[in-house]
Design an enzyme around this catalytic site. Structure first.
Site, mmCIF file in Angstrom:
data_model
loop_
_atom_site.group_PDB
_atom_site.id
_atom_site.type_symbol
_atom_site.label_atom_id
_atom_site.label_comp_id
_atom_site.label_asym_id
_atom_site.label_seq_id
_atom_site.Cartn_x
_atom_site.Cartn_y
_atom_site.Cartn_z
ATOM 1 N N PHE A 119 34.503 10.542 47.810
ATOM 2 C CA PHE A 119 33.067 10.704 48.161
ATOM 3 C C PHE A 119 32.703 11.415 49.502
ATOM 4 C CE2 PHE A 119 29.196 8.508 46.209
ATOM 5 C CZ PHE A 119 29.653 8.738 44.924
ATOM 6 N N GLN A 240 16.857 9.890 53.204
ATOM 7 C CA GLN A 240 17.978 10.690 52.665
ATOM 8 C C GLN A 240 17.441 11.758 51.900
ATOM 9 O OE1 GLN A 240 21.723 9.112 50.827
ATOM 10 N NE2 GLN A 240 22.365 9.740 52.647
ATOM 11 N N HIS A 242 19.135 13.671 49.064
ATOM 12 C CA HIS A 242 20.489 13.819 48.415
ATOM 13 C C HIS A 242 20.499 15.605 47.972
ATOM 14 C CE1 HIS A 242 23.580 13.967 45.432
ATOM 15 N NE2 HIS A 242 23.803 12.572 45.799
ATOM 16 N N LEU A 252 18.835 12.454 39.823
ATOM 17 C CA LEU A 252 20.127 12.766 40.549
ATOM 18 C C LEU A 252 21.134 13.072 39.680
ATOM 19 C CD1 LEU A 252 21.653 11.831 43.393
ATOM 20 C CD2 LEU A 252 22.359 9.793 42.081
ATOM 21 N N GLU A 255 26.963 12.733 43.678
ATOM 22 C CA GLU A 255 27.952 13.218 44.535
ATOM 23 C C GLU A 255 29.227 13.161 43.657
ATOM 24 O OE1 GLU A 255 27.143 12.509 48.827
ATOM 25 O OE2 GLU A 255 29.313 11.527 48.663
ATOM 26 N N ARG A 286 25.778 13.680 53.463
ATOM 27 C CA ARG A 286 24.533 14.406 52.886
ATOM 28 C C ARG A 286 23.717 15.294 53.265
ATOM 29 N NH1 ARG A 286 23.805 9.313 48.733
ATOM 30 N NH2 ARG A 286 25.738 9.639 47.324
ATOM 31 N N HIS A 353 15.978 10.672 48.201
ATOM 32 C CA HIS A 353 17.001 9.800 47.505
ATOM 33 C C HIS A 353 16.835 8.313 48.077
ATOM 34 C CE1 HIS A 353 20.313 8.502 45.279
ATOM 35 N NE2 HIS A 353 21.163 8.459 46.166
ATOM 36 N N ARG A 398 22.832 7.848 55.360
ATOM 37 C CA ARG A 398 23.684 6.905 54.674
ATOM 38 C C ARG A 398 24.878 7.638 54.001
ATOM 39 N NH1 ARG A 398 24.332 5.061 49.088
ATOM 40 N NH2 ARG A 398 22.288 6.117 48.625
HETATM 41 C C1 FAD Z 1 19.571 7.412 40.928
HETATM 42 C C2 FAD Z 1 20.350 6.566 42.138
HETATM 43 C C3 FAD Z 1 21.755 6.665 42.166
HETATM 44 C C4 FAD Z 1 22.176 5.886 43.256
HETATM 45 N N1 FAD Z 1 23.433 5.741 43.136
HETATM 46 C C5 FAD Z 1 24.201 4.970 44.186
HETATM 47 C C6 FAD Z 1 25.779 5.206 44.135
HETATM 48 O O1 FAD Z 1 26.331 5.601 43.373
HETATM 49 N N2 FAD Z 1 26.187 4.081 44.921
HETATM 50 C C7 FAD Z 1 25.483 3.681 46.260
HETATM 51 O O2 FAD Z 1 26.149 2.828 46.770
HETATM 52 N N3 FAD Z 1 24.118 3.813 45.958
HETATM 53 C C8 FAD Z 1 23.739 4.505 45.297
HETATM 54 N N4 FAD Z 1 22.141 4.500 45.235
HETATM 55 C C9 FAD Z 1 21.240 3.575 45.986
HETATM 56 C C10 FAD Z 1 21.271 2.296 45.487
HETATM 57 O O3 FAD Z 1 21.425 2.036 44.317
HETATM 58 C C11 FAD Z 1 20.269 1.435 45.858
HETATM 59 O O4 FAD Z 1 19.981 1.594 47.233
HETATM 60 C C12 FAD Z 1 20.360 -0.023 45.649
HETATM 61 O O5 FAD Z 1 20.598 -0.302 44.310
HETATM 62 C C13 FAD Z 1 18.858 -0.782 45.766
HETATM 63 O O6 FAD Z 1 19.258 -2.136 45.369
HETATM 64 P P1 FAD Z 1 18.093 -3.277 45.754
HETATM 65 O O7 FAD Z 1 18.557 -4.618 45.260
HETATM 66 O O8 FAD Z 1 17.841 -3.337 47.363
HETATM 67 O O9 FAD Z 1 16.712 -2.762 44.971
HETATM 68 P P2 FAD Z 1 16.505 -2.320 43.619
HETATM 69 O O10 FAD Z 1 17.456 -2.345 42.752
HETATM 70 O O11 FAD Z 1 15.439 -1.108 43.575
HETATM 71 O O12 FAD Z 1 15.424 -3.567 43.264
HETATM 72 C C14 FAD Z 1 14.243 -3.926 43.577
HETATM 73 C C15 FAD Z 1 13.629 -4.988 42.995
HETATM 74 O O13 FAD Z 1 12.234 -5.639 43.731
HETATM 75 C C16 FAD Z 1 11.400 -5.687 42.505
HETATM 76 N N5 FAD Z 1 10.053 -5.603 43.362
HETATM 77 C C17 FAD Z 1 9.884 -4.555 44.266
HETATM 78 N N6 FAD Z 1 8.377 -4.496 44.533
HETATM 79 C C18 FAD Z 1 7.972 -5.629 43.921
HETATM 80 C C19 FAD Z 1 6.647 -6.308 44.003
HETATM 81 N N7 FAD Z 1 5.766 -6.057 44.586
HETATM 82 N N8 FAD Z 1 6.712 -7.419 43.007
HETATM 83 C C20 FAD Z 1 7.754 -7.889 42.381
HETATM 84 N N9 FAD Z 1 8.982 -7.501 42.303
HETATM 85 C C21 FAD Z 1 9.103 -6.329 43.071
HETATM 86 C C22 FAD Z 1 11.779 -4.932 41.644
HETATM 87 O O14 FAD Z 1 11.097 -5.191 40.397
HETATM 88 C C23 FAD Z 1 13.136 -4.813 41.485
HETATM 89 O O15 FAD Z 1 13.773 -5.899 40.794
HETATM 90 C C24 FAD Z 1 21.545 5.238 44.186
HETATM 91 C C25 FAD Z 1 19.938 5.334 44.009
HETATM 92 C C26 FAD Z 1 19.584 6.196 43.217
HETATM 93 C C27 FAD Z 1 17.897 6.107 42.842
#
Ligand code: FAD
Length: 594
Positions: A119, A240, A242, A252, A255, A286, A353, A398
């Site tokens: 990566f 970021q 991407h 997306l 990478e 990135r 991203h 990141r």
């Molecule tokens: C397409 C994509 C690919 C990615 N690939 C990678 C990768 O390969 N490797 C890597 O390290 N990172 C990757 N990332 C980044 C990484 O996936 C995310 O930063 C990470 O998963 C975020 O996790 P989280 O638990 O913080 O938030 P999320 O998984 O976004 O969860 C947020 C939660 O909050 C809840 N929520 C939000 N607002 C409210 C509200 N007002 N009321 C109730 N619930 C609410 C939502 O329902 C959800 O359950 C990627 C991101 C994207 C977009």
């Protein structure tokens, strides 16, 4: 308004990877825990993570956490806090093995060990050869992790409020955190969830920009809540972009494609990354690759009829690699571009991203804010982890594979902190149970609810304002910014704020929960946009993802510090970067080349 009230030891706001990892630990420790999520938990954005999760397991080449730590600090353009980065990299191997035991179906090497791919920005031996550090479940790693964590939570007995939308934090009359106001999306009714321990894990806010890879629910609700509670956001100028989003659409292309050998090409057929990053080439950090693509297009070497994208070519890879390692990418390319990447290169362009900034926390997941003397103080009972938090392990940029790591490492750590505090304070726990709803101050949130309660005719719409906001941010505060572009964006945001104050939910048939929800989300998006533009305008340097055409150099003497933004008066404050890791000598800032 009649409000049902429910009381818990701890509330987890967010059912993504961060929230679910915390909830699991707290439930297993015997606490009464509820997870609130506006979508069914396994639809959280974590499910979309493709490429993988970093840990120096050394399954392919020798590796160790110090090299991972160095790469993360360098990737962050030296803005990341070195104590937090060290903590994360040291925990990485253990947390990946734990995920394996939770049932995550990682891809395997011939010898049965977890498959690790190359990566961007990751090297062996403090910046030498390319590392293979990203543990992958094909190109659906987030899906595998989120589903495993959800299953573990079901098994442990975590309580879920699925499809409940959280509006605001509630404080008691002493100003202490005491609960959350939520709306049941199905019937539009409001409830008060009470707890003295609330963890925010609401994920990113990529919907602030027009082209983005994020789920449409990523609207920065947790960030809006924190600002309305009078607390700051940290480093919001760092977003970021991407390098490889589907051109013109934004989804997306991981990478992992370049990790498996894919190469970027311009209209002249040149592998142009050789010019920008002679050593790391397509696997440079990135921010570096995104800028290179933007420059190629700006200088007229873009592809297609409008010369507005470049090509990502993996036609030289064998079919088996594409089908086995990149099946999801092939699907995305076929669906959104009509291109089979095994046969034709894919049109790509940078897309928003990831949010490096967020709610400031310490390494135990506790939210911190400066007191009147500028000393950082813990906000009692409030925690944040995952993309909504800024601990800060990503600094100004990141590295791919470090966010999935961040969410589980700090998810677990925050749960340990909360559990410890709950055990220590049994007395508080018994006192809070059954305490009446009136102990919480509800005036502000009631006003917010009332604002969107009554329909009236209006020519403007929430959708039009949201679209204009996304366009404003992309034009004014995108991959490259300058004083004039951001000043213009700020003026537009002020106009959008006026429009939002005046717009009503006009269509009676639709003035139901979903319309109200869109209004609440838009309030949060606007708050995040203001935080971004104000923080970015004031930082007169270029660092990581914050690229100012008018200030192209990094300036450590003035800007090796974190921004804190408060919404009242759009006030800015600053705090130093932590350069004091515990187990390894600090890495002094140096020029960053790849
Ligand atoms: C397409 C994509 C690919 C990615 N690939 C990678 C990768 O390969 N490797 C890597 O390290 N990172 C990757 N990332 C980044 C990484 O996936 C995310 O930063 C990470 O998963 C975020 O996790 P989280 O638990 O913080 O938030 P999320 O998984 O976004 O969860 C947020 C939660 O909050 C809840 N929520 C939000 N607002 C409210 C509200 N007002 N009321 C109730 N619930 C609410 C939502 O329902 C959800 O359950 C990627 C991101 C994207 C977009």
């Amino acid at each position: 308004m009649k409000l049902d009230t429910h009381t818990f030891d701890a509330l987890i706001l967010g059912g993504g990877g961060a929230g679910l990892r915390s909830a699991l630990a707290l439930t297993l420790a015997g606490h009464q825990v509820a997870v609130v999520s506006k979508v069914f938990p396994t639809r959280s954005h974590t499910v979309a993570a493709q490429g993988g999760i970093n840990a120096a397991l050394g399954n392919i080449t020798e590796d160790n956490w110090e090299w991972h730590m160095y790469d993360t600090i360098k990737g962050s353009d030296f803005l990341g806090d070195q104590d937090a980065i060290e903590f994360m990299c040291r925990e990485a191997a253990d947390i990946v093995r734990e995920l394996e035991h939770f049932g995550v179906p990682f891809s395997r090497l011939e010898n049965g060990k977890i498959y690790q791919r190359a990566f961007g920005g990751q090297n062996l031996n403090f910046g030498q050869e390319q590392a293979h550090r990203t543990c992958a479940a094909a190109d659906r790693t987030g899906h595998a992790i989120l589903h495993s964590l959800y299953q573990q939570n079901l098994h442990a007995g975590t309580r879920f409020f699925d499809e409940y939308y959280a509006l605001d934090l509630l404080k008691d009359t002493h100003g202490n955190i005491g609960g959350l106001m939520v709306m049941n999306i199905h019937d539009g009714r409001y409830h008060v969830l009470q707890s003295r321990h609330i963890l925010i894990a609401t994920g990113g806010a990529g919907q602030v920009f027009r082209n983005n890879t994020n789920a449409s629910i990523n609207t920065g609700d947790g960030l809006g809540m924190v600002l309305r509670a009078g607390l700051p956001l940290q480093d919001m100028e760092f977003w970021q972009f991407h390098p490889t989003g589907v051109a013109g659409k934004g989804m997306l292309i991981s990478e992992a494609v370049r990790g498996e050998g894919g190469v970027l090409k311009n209209s002249l057929g040149e592998d142009f990354m050789q010019r920008y990053a002679p050593h790391a080439k397509d696997l440079a950090s990135r921010d570096v690759v995104a800028r290179a693509i933007a420059i190629e297009v700006k200088e007229g070497r873009g592809c297609g009829p409008n010369k507005d994208y470049v090509l990502l070519d993996l036609t030289h890879l064998d079919d088996a690699t594409i089908k086995q390692r990149l099946p999801g990418i092939r699907d995305i390319s076929l669906t959104f571009l009509g291109v089979d990447p095994a046969v034709e290169p894919m049109p790509v362009f940078p897309t928003c991203h990831y949010m490096m900034g967020g709610i400031p926390t310490d390494i135990h997941g506790r939210v911190v804010t400066p007191d009147e003397n500028g000393e950082q103080q813990i906000v009692k009972g409030l925690y944040a982890v995952g993309e909504c938090a800024c601990v800060s392990v990503h600094g100004a940029n990141r590295l791919g594979g470090n966010s999935l790591l961040d969410i589980v490492v700090f998810g677990r750590e925050a749960a340990k902190t909360i559990s410890h505090e709950l055990h220590q304070n049994r007395r508080e726990k018994t006192q809070q149970a059954g305490s009446p709803e009136t102990a919480l101050c509800l005036d502000a949130v009631r006003q917010r609810i009332a604002r969107w309660q009554n329909p009236a005719p209006s020519t403007d719409t929430l959708a039009a304002i949201r679209k204009a906001l996304q366009h404003t941010m992309e034009m004014g505060c995108g991959v490259f910014r300058n004083q004039a572009s951001m000043q213009h964006a700020l003026q537009q945001l002020l106009l959008l704020q006026q429009r939002l104050e005046q717009v009503t939910l006009s269509d009676h048939s639709q003035v139901f929960n979903l319309q109200r929800l869109a209004a609440y989300e838009l309030e949060n998006l606007l708050a995040v946009a203001f935080a971004t533009v104000h923080s970015a305008l004031n930082r007169t340097e270029s660092r990581g993802a914050h690229s100012r055409v008018d200030y192209p150099q990094r300036d450590d003497s003035a800007w090796l510090r974190h921004t804190l933004y408060f919404s009242a008066g759009h006030r800015l404050d600053y705090k130093p970067v932590n350069l004091h890791p515990k187990h390894h000598a600090a890495f002094a800032p140096t020029a960053r080349t790849y």
